[in-house]
Design a protein around this motif. Structure first.
Motif, short mmCIF file in Angstrom:
data_model
loop_
_atom_site.label_atom_id
_atom_site.label_comp_id
_atom_site.label_asym_id
_atom_site.label_seq_id
_atom_site.Cartn_x
_atom_site.Cartn_y
_atom_site.Cartn_z
N SER A 102 0.83 -1.21 0.00
CA SER A 102 0.00 0.00 0.00
C SER A 102 0.86 1.25 0.00
CB SER A 102 -0.93 0.01 1.22
OG SER A 102 -1.75 -1.12 1.22
N ARG A 114 -6.54 -1.50 -2.22
CA ARG A 114 -7.58 -1.43 -1.17
C ARG A 114 -8.75 -2.34 -1.52
NH1 ARG A 114 -6.08 -1.37 3.06
NH2 ARG A 114 -4.21 -2.00 1.96
N ASP A 160 -8.42 -0.69 7.34
CA ASP A 160 -8.93 -0.64 5.98
C ASP A 160 -9.98 0.45 5.81
OD1 ASP A 160 -7.31 -2.68 5.19
OD2 ASP A 160 -8.80 -4.25 5.46
N ALA A 192 -9.50 3.60 3.42
CA ALA A 192 -10.49 3.77 2.36
C ALA A 192 -11.07 5.18 2.39
CB ALA A 192 -11.60 2.74 2.51
#
Length: 341
Positions: free
Chosen positions: A66, A129, A240, A244
């Motif tokens: 990420s 994601r 997450d 997001a």
């Protein structure tokens, strides 16, 4: 200077020179553009350099795919800021037009490569994601560091190839075709293709984030129903959901900053642009720098890992500043001054 059929506003110029594209007519407009580019460009380079340092100075962060994608985004924004500010200010503020067609297309290719890589890095981050939140149990198997580096290599090569096509021959001088009203030597068909490429990237990003945010909302509802449960899975879901939401903010800023530029580009293909609209395009172009400047601020405010890394760096910096004051020489000097007093 290479000669080709560059469209010009007949009220301003009547030939095929690059001066036709120097749309800033007053000193106030040039000063305004110079200040905006200088401010946004300097802040963008500083902030994105800090993001890169925070990512690659922390072993725990730089191992995560990420943050490799976020690092690619920061690198693209740095390059875009440097190349865009130097070429844009040199052309519109200082009215420097003494370079060749190849030099101009090389500069334009650098800007297009950097901005395209920035959008593509956001797409890879969105896909990352998407996999993380839709298939969490298989995420580490699907998204490895090797695959992340491979995806980044393909991304940069693809963006550089597409941006380099005008320099390789797809320009209105070589093809003797219709030139763009916004960019010297750029073929209108190429500009249409590049706009379609950007629109596809934005569409894919929107679709990916739409699914990510939908799943994040489901996770939020799940956590509210199981607040008593604590563990690694809940902690992962909270991460997450936070990331997001962060990337959704990045996307919103991206759309707000890029929409005016894309709308004017599309309009220039199907209709004639007035002097006023071309000046508006010049100022709207600085919004791309604003987008690159805002992204790191969102990361610092929303990413707990980057924020924690920033706090560690600041704490270390403060300790380094305090160290000379607490050295034996400083203490002896302090004692001497006390005795003399």
């Amino acid at each position: 200077m290479d000669s080709c059929r560059i469209p010009a506003n007949t009220s301003k110029c009547s030939g095929n020179t690059m001066e036709c594209f120097m749309v800033l007519s007053t000193q106030a407009q040039k000063i305004s553009i110079g200040i905006l580019c200088g401010l946004f460009g300097t802040m963008c380079v500083f902030e994105n350099s800090l993001v890169l340092y925070l990512i690659f100075s922390s072993p725990g962060i730089r191992k995560k795919p990420s943050y490799l994608f976020i690092g690619s985004l920061a690198l693209a924004d740095i390059l875009a800021s440097i190349i865009f500010v130097c070429s844009f200010v040199n052309f519109h503020v200082f009215n420097e037009a003494g370079f060749s067609k190849e030099v101009f297309l090389l500069q334009l290719g650098g800007v297009n490569t950097s901005f395209s890589a920035s959008l593509s890095s956001l797409l890879l981050t969105a896909l990352d994601r998407y996999i993380s939140i839709s298939r969490p149990s298989e995420y580490k198997l699907l998204m490895t560091r090797k695959r992340a580096w491979t995806a980044l290599a393909v991304l940069w090569v693809t963006c550089a190839t597409i941006a380099g096509l005008p320099l390789l021959g797809w320009n209105c001088c070589t093809l003797d075709s219709s030139c763009s009203e916004l960019f010297p030597f750029v073929d209108n068909n190429y500009l249409s293709g590049w706009i379609c490429f950007v629109m596809v990237l934005l569409g894919c990003i929107v679709c990916a984030y739409g699914h990510v945010l939908w799943r994040a909302r489901q996770h939020v509802a799940y956590m509210e129903q199981h607040q008593a449960q604590a563990g690694k899975q809940n902690s992962r879901m909270r991460m997450d959901v936070m990331l997001a939401k962060t990337l959704a903010m990045v996307l919103a800023v991206l759309m707000l900053c890029w929409s005016p530029v894309l709308v004017l580009m599309i309009y220039s293909i199907f209709g004639r642009l007035s002097d006023r609209l071309r000046k508006v395009f010049a100022f709207c172009s600085t919004l791309c720098l604003l987008n690159s400047m805002v992204n790191p601020i969102i990361y610092a405010l929303r990413s707990k890992e980057l924020f924690s890394s920033l706090r560690r760096v600041l704490s270390h910096f403060r300790r380094q500043l305090k160290a000379p004051e607490e050295s034996p020489e400083a203490e002896s000097t302090h004692k001497s001054s006390v005795i003399e007093t």
